[in-house]
Motif scaffolding. Structure first.
Motif, PDB file in Angstrom:
ATOM      1  N   PHE A  77      12.415-112.927 -49.039  1.00 32.96           N
ATOM      2  CA  PHE A  77      13.359-113.219 -50.176  1.00 32.96           C
ATOM      3  C   PHE A  77      13.180-114.340 -50.805  1.00 32.96           C
ATOM      4  CE2 PHE A  77      15.220-109.306 -48.252  1.00 32.96           C
ATOM      5  CZ  PHE A  77      15.566-108.482 -49.350  1.00 32.96           C
ATOM      6  N   GLN A  78      12.309-115.176 -50.409  1.00 36.72           N
ATOM      7  CA  GLN A  78      11.784-116.529 -51.072  1.00 36.72           C
ATOM      8  C   GLN A  78      10.551-116.264 -51.659  1.00 36.72           C
ATOM      9  OE1 GLN A  78      12.314-119.519 -48.106  1.00 36.72           O
ATOM     10  NE2 GLN A  78      14.565-119.291 -48.169  1.00 36.72           N
ATOM     11  N   ASN A  79      10.010-114.967 -51.466  1.00 35.39           N
ATOM     12  CA  ASN A  79       8.640-114.505 -51.884  1.00 35.39           C
ATOM     13  C   ASN A  79       8.905-113.283 -52.859  1.00 35.39           C
ATOM     14  OD1 ASN A  79       6.288-116.223 -50.942  1.00 35.39           O
ATOM     15  ND2 ASN A  79       7.438-115.600 -49.010  1.00 35.39           N
ATOM     16  N   THR A 106      21.820-112.905 -45.634  1.00 35.02           N
ATOM     17  CA  THR A 106      22.796-111.822 -45.393  1.00 35.02           C
ATOM     18  C   THR A 106      22.642-110.810 -46.760  1.00 35.02           C
ATOM     19  OG1 THR A 106      24.839-112.563 -46.600  1.00 35.02           O
ATOM     20  CG2 THR A 106      24.392-112.993 -44.180  1.00 35.02           C
ATOM     21  N   PHE A 107      23.061-109.609 -46.364  1.00 36.25           N
ATOM     22  CA  PHE A 107      23.204-108.515 -47.434  1.00 36.25           C
ATOM     23  C   PHE A 107      24.128-109.021 -48.549  1.00 36.25           C
ATOM     24  CE2 PHE A 107      25.579-105.089 -49.257  1.00 36.25           C
ATOM     25  CZ  PHE A 107      24.741-104.297 -49.839  1.00 36.25           C
ATOM     26  N   SER A 112      24.032-110.841 -54.587  1.00 38.03           N
ATOM     27  CA  SER A 112      24.367-111.590 -55.283  1.00 38.03           C
ATOM     28  C   SER A 112      23.592-112.311 -56.444  1.00 38.03           C
ATOM     29  CB  SER A 112      25.298-112.760 -54.767  1.00 38.03           C
ATOM     30  OG  SER A 112      24.470-113.670 -54.154  1.00 38.03           O
ATOM     31  N   GLU A 113      22.171-112.276 -56.021  1.00 36.29           N
ATOM     32  CA  GLU A 113      21.149-112.638 -57.113  1.00 36.29           C
ATOM     33  C   GLU A 113      20.242-111.411 -57.379  1.00 36.29           C
ATOM     34  OE1 GLU A 113      19.029-116.120 -55.530  1.00 36.29           O
ATOM     35  OE2 GLU A 113      20.583-116.504 -53.875  1.00 36.29           O
ATOM     36  N   LYS A 116      16.777-111.038 -56.036  1.00 38.16           N
ATOM     37  CA  LYS A 116      16.713-110.613 -54.750  1.00 38.16           C
ATOM     38  C   LYS A 116      16.977-108.909 -54.436  1.00 38.16           C
ATOM     39  CE  LYS A 116      17.054-114.974 -52.589  1.00 38.16           C
ATOM     40  NZ  LYS A 116      17.678-116.140 -52.428  1.00 38.16           N
ATOM     41  N   LEU A 117      18.184-108.801 -55.243  1.00 40.25           N
ATOM     42  CA  LEU A 117      18.796-107.354 -55.422  1.00 40.25           C
ATOM     43  C   LEU A 117      17.642-106.184 -55.904  1.00 40.25           C
ATOM     44  CD1 LEU A 117      20.871-105.187 -54.955  1.00 40.25           C
ATOM     45  CD2 LEU A 117      21.789-106.054 -57.547  1.00 40.25           C
ATOM     46  N   GLU A 118      16.843-106.673 -56.837  1.00 46.21           N
ATOM     47  CA  GLU A 118      15.728-105.820 -57.034  1.00 46.21           C
ATOM     48  C   GLU A 118      14.828-105.264 -55.970  1.00 46.21           C
ATOM     49  OE1 GLU A 118      12.260-105.412 -60.473  1.00 46.21           O
ATOM     50  OE2 GLU A 118      13.527-107.076 -60.605  1.00 46.21           O
ATOM     51  N   LEU A 119      14.365-106.446 -55.457  1.00 43.71           N
ATOM     52  CA  LEU A 119      13.507-106.278 -54.280  1.00 43.71           C
ATOM     53  C   LEU A 119      14.211-105.249 -52.957  1.00 43.71           C
ATOM     54  CD1 LEU A 119      10.934-106.708 -52.487  1.00 43.71           C
ATOM     55  CD2 LEU A 119      11.856-108.909 -51.661  1.00 43.71           C
ATOM     56  N   LEU A 120      15.488-105.855 -52.693  1.00 47.85           N
ATOM     57  CA  LEU A 120      16.344-105.140 -51.787  1.00 47.85           C
ATOM     58  C   LEU A 120      16.166-103.582 -51.984  1.00 47.85           C
ATOM     59  CD1 LEU A 120      17.979-105.233 -49.156  1.00 47.85           C
ATOM     60  CD2 LEU A 120      19.975-105.547 -50.630  1.00 47.85           C
TER      61      LEU A 120
END
Length: 166
Positions: A77-79, A106-107, A112-113, A116-120
């Motif tokens: 999530f840093q990539n 954490t989930f 909250s970002e 990151k949510l798009e990747l998740l």
């Protein structure tokens, strides 16, 4: 984005026979991390379109039942930017393949970002939480310490709270 390694036919990092991509770069710097070399964002080799094409082809290998792709780190999530194309292609070009992803976040931090949510949202299983040496447990499946969770991403997003994989 740099990657540490790409392993075909991995049976340790997720359910079933999988292929695993290890990204470079992590700012969590967990005490006791087994993969501390991956903290450096330029460790390993540059991620290329050719590698992405190979991963997609490998996931679709005929006559081999590959369950899916595992993405580990470092800290995936840093990539995010580097992984959006790959995860989008897995979703569209690799029917029936799941995506597992490991994170020190954490989930709750991830959702909250927006990036990151798009990747998740393209993943099926999230192993979340920093490795905590004092909670290390070698008997755990797919995680290294007691605080980490194995989450069903689709259910967690639908219910807007972390839901353990059953």
């Amino acid at each position: 984005m740099y990657i540490v390694d790409y392993k075909k036919f991995d049976v340790i990092n997720g359910k079933g026979l999988r292929h695993s991509l290890f990204t470079s770069g992590c700012t969590h710097h967990c005490k006791g991390c087994f993969n501390a070399a991956t903290w450096n964002f330029e460790y390993g080799t540059l991620y290329t379109q050719e590698l992405e094409d190979r991963i997609i082809a490998d996931l679709n290998m005929p006559d081999v039942r590959i369950a899916g792709l595992s993405i580990l780190g470092g800290e995936p999530f840093q990539n995010v930017e580097g992984l959006l194309s790959l995860t989008s292609r897995v979703r569209s070009e690799c029917p029936g393949k799941d995506i597992w992803i490991w994170s020190g976040y954490t989930f709750e931090e991830i959702v909250s970002e927006p990036a990151k949510l798009e990747l998740l949202s393209r993943c099926d299983v999230l192993i979340d939480g920093k490795f905590v040496l004092e909670q290390r447990n070698l008997k755990l499946k797919w995680r290294g310490s007691e605080n980490q969770r194995v989450l069903d991403v689709k259910k967690s997003l639908r219910e807007e709270k972390a839901v353990l994989l059953s």
